[in-house]
Design a protein around this motif. Structure first.
Motif, PDB file in Angstrom:
ATOM      1  N   SER A 132       0.844  -1.213   0.000  1.00 40.38           N
ATOM      2  CA  SER A 132       0.000   0.000   0.000  1.00 40.38           C
ATOM      3  C   SER A 132       0.870   1.251   0.000  1.00 40.38           C
ATOM      4  O   SER A 132       1.927   1.284   0.622  1.00 40.38           O
ATOM      5  CB  SER A 132      -0.943  -0.018   1.190  1.00 40.38           C
ATOM      6  OG  SER A 132      -0.179  -0.117   2.356  1.00 40.38           O
ATOM      7  N   GLU A 137      -4.808   4.844   1.582  1.00 38.85           N
ATOM      8  CA  GLU A 137      -5.099   3.651   0.785  1.00 38.85           C
ATOM      9  C   GLU A 137      -5.415   2.452   1.695  1.00 38.85           C
ATOM     10  O   GLU A 137      -6.336   1.680   1.414  1.00 38.85           O
ATOM     11  CB  GLU A 137      -3.892   3.339  -0.103  1.00 38.85           C
ATOM     12  CG  GLU A 137      -4.189   2.232  -1.105  1.00 38.85           C
ATOM     13  CD  GLU A 137      -3.021   1.980  -2.045  1.00 38.85           C
ATOM     14  OE1 GLU A 137      -2.619   2.907  -2.774  1.00 38.85           O
ATOM     15  OE2 GLU A 137      -2.513   0.846  -2.037  1.00 38.85           O
ATOM     16  N   LYS A 140      -8.977   3.165   2.893  1.00 37.50           N
ATOM     17  CA  LYS A 140      -9.989   3.086   1.827  1.00 37.50           C
ATOM     18  C   LYS A 140     -10.198   1.658   1.351  1.00 37.50           C
ATOM     19  O   LYS A 140     -11.304   1.240   1.060  1.00 37.50           O
ATOM     20  CB  LYS A 140      -9.557   3.966   0.631  1.00 37.50           C
ATOM     21  CG  LYS A 140     -10.043   5.384   0.776  1.00 37.50           C
ATOM     22  CD  LYS A 140      -9.897   6.154  -0.526  1.00 37.50           C
ATOM     23  CE  LYS A 140      -9.879   7.639  -0.216  1.00 37.50           C
ATOM     24  NZ  LYS A 140      -8.734   8.329  -0.771  1.00 37.50           N
ATOM     25  N   LYS A 141      -9.103   0.904   1.270  1.00 32.95           N
ATOM     26  CA  LYS A 141      -9.215  -0.470   0.753  1.00 32.95           C
ATOM     27  C   LYS A 141      -9.582  -1.477   1.846  1.00 32.95           C
ATOM     28  O   LYS A 141      -9.608  -2.680   1.589  1.00 32.95           O
ATOM     29  CB  LYS A 141      -7.899  -0.889   0.087  1.00 32.95           C
ATOM     30  CG  LYS A 141      -7.648  -0.157  -1.213  1.00 32.95           C
ATOM     31  CD  LYS A 141      -6.507  -0.789  -1.978  1.00 32.95           C
ATOM     32  CE  LYS A 141      -6.346  -0.136  -3.338  1.00 32.95           C
ATOM     33  NZ  LYS A 141      -5.085  -0.517  -3.986  1.00 32.95           N
ATOM     34  N   ILE A 143      -7.953  -2.739   4.233  1.00 35.74           N
ATOM     35  CA  ILE A 143      -6.954  -3.814   4.369  1.00 35.74           C
ATOM     36  C   ILE A 143      -6.941  -4.314   5.828  1.00 35.74           C
ATOM     37  O   ILE A 143      -6.990  -3.507   6.765  1.00 35.74           O
ATOM     38  CB  ILE A 143      -5.554  -3.316   3.935  1.00 35.74           C
ATOM     39  CG1 ILE A 143      -5.588  -2.969   2.444  1.00 35.74           C
ATOM     40  CG2 ILE A 143      -4.466  -4.352   4.232  1.00 35.74           C
ATOM     41  CD1 ILE A 143      -4.340  -2.317   1.914  1.00 35.74           C
ATOM     42  N   ASN A 286     -16.217  -6.045   3.537  1.00 37.79           N
ATOM     43  CA  ASN A 286     -15.481  -6.565   2.372  1.00 37.79           C
ATOM     44  C   ASN A 286     -16.199  -7.753   1.738  1.00 37.79           C
ATOM     45  O   ASN A 286     -16.061  -8.008   0.546  1.00 37.79           O
ATOM     46  CB  ASN A 286     -14.075  -7.016   2.773  1.00 37.79           C
ATOM     47  CG  ASN A 286     -13.154  -5.841   3.079  1.00 37.79           C
ATOM     48  OD1 ASN A 286     -13.492  -4.691   2.761  1.00 37.79           O
ATOM     49  ND2 ASN A 286     -12.017  -6.097   3.689  1.00 37.79           N
TER      50      ASN A 286
END
Ligand code: NAP
Length: 288
Positions: A132, A137, A140-141, A143, A286
């Motif tokens: 990342s 990021e 937002k993702k 993770i 997710n």
């Protein structure tokens, strides 16, 4: 000395998580769920599992506990993990470590569906963290990042301690704490030094750092001679001594300095469980 109150910050975050769980229930009719697995009867692990289940109950996350015997084979553990991977009521799988037989820890972690890996220890999630570009990021993702390192970054952010352009030293290079917290600090634009048992001149290097993360597992290892004036110290260590729990930092030695520090207990510890709840919400989202 200024204290970072991990308990207070953690309680605030848990209220936010509770609200989000309520909203999810209203909107989808479902509740996020965690499956916990304890292999054997390690007393410390039993306490950790109990606290995790209690924290789930407090915010409305469902939990399903599985106890396996001390002598469970790798195949037994992986077979349970495979069942939980297929169970749609389970968003997150928590395999309590250490396992009685450490030889198959990584194989068992590898068996967890990465989308359900709320401890962030699966190689895919560790890899996503490393790849990342920055903190935005990572957020937002959604993770899934190892809970203690994630909790440390939240503590710094919530305490308005800026990380960008700071020199940070992480003492310890474990997959659980040292490596992921180093990556998170880097993602927050710190200049990061990773130290370990073979590091030379640790005192001198540490004395230059603005942020010191101590994840060693050696009681009162760091004293005032390692710390520069104005530094922020995150004490990750949990060491059981005859005098009770203590961290990796000699608290009495630094308490009269101009430093900001997390106490042990009441600093990093409460954040670890809160981040497990946070990761469960991410895993739920997710998978939606
Ligand atoms: P670990 O796997 O044992 O790693 C310890 C690290 O410290 C290793 O990288 C080791 O270096 C390094 N180290 C040992 N002696 C050193 C020395 N003299 N100088 C510099 N580095 C040294 O431990 P861990 O799982 O990362 O945990 C660290 C501590 O955090 C433990 O006390 C643990 O209980 C605590 N912890 C707390 C929480 C929480 O929620 N608060 C969560 C997880 C862990 P080498 O790699 O060279 O051996």
């Amino acid at each position: 000395m200024k204290l970072i109150n991990g308990k207070e910050i953690s309680n605030g975050l848990r209220l936010e998580i509770k609200d989000q769980v309520k909203k999810i229930k209203q909107e989808t009719g479902n509740l996020p769920g965690i499956a916990t697995i304890l292999v054997g009867k390690n007393p410390a692990s039993q306490i950790y599992i109990k606290s995790k289940i209690k924290a789930c109950q407090e915010v409305g996350i469902q939990s399903f506990h599985h106890n396996l015997g001390e002598n469970s084979s790798k195949e037994n553990i992986i077979s349970l993990i495979n069942k939980l991977n297929k169970n749609s009521a389970v968003d997150g799988i928590l395999l309590q470590l250490p396992l009685p037989n450490n030889k198959y820890t990584q194989d068992c972690i590898n068996a967890i569906n990465p989308l359900k890996d709320i401890d962030g220890l699966h190689p895919l999630n560790a890899g996503l963290l490393n790849l990342s570009k920055n903190w935005d990021e990572i957020i937002k993702k959604n993770i899934l990042v190892s809970c203690t390192p994630l909790g440390i970054i939240y503590l710094l952010h919530k305490s308005n301690i800026s990380i960008e352009r700071k020199t940070a030293i992480v003492i310890g290079r474990s997959n659980l704490v040292g490596k992921p917290v180093s990556m998170l600090l880097l993602a927050n634009n710190a200049t990061v030094i990773i130290a370990h048992s073979k590091t030379k001149n640790l005192k001198k290097i540490c004395k230059n750092a603005d942020i010191v993360i101590a994840a060693i597992g050696n009681s009162k290892f760091l004293n005032k001679n390692f710390i520069k004036d104005g530094a922020t110290i995150i004490d990750v260590g949990i060491n059981r001594t005859p005098d009770g729990l203590c961290g990796d930092v000699d608290f009495n030695s630094v308490k009269n300095m101009n430093v900001t520090i997390t106490p042990v207990p009441g600093g990093v510890g409460p954040m670890t469980i809160t981040m497990l709840l946070e990761n469960t919400l991410k895993a739920f989202k997710n998978r939606c």
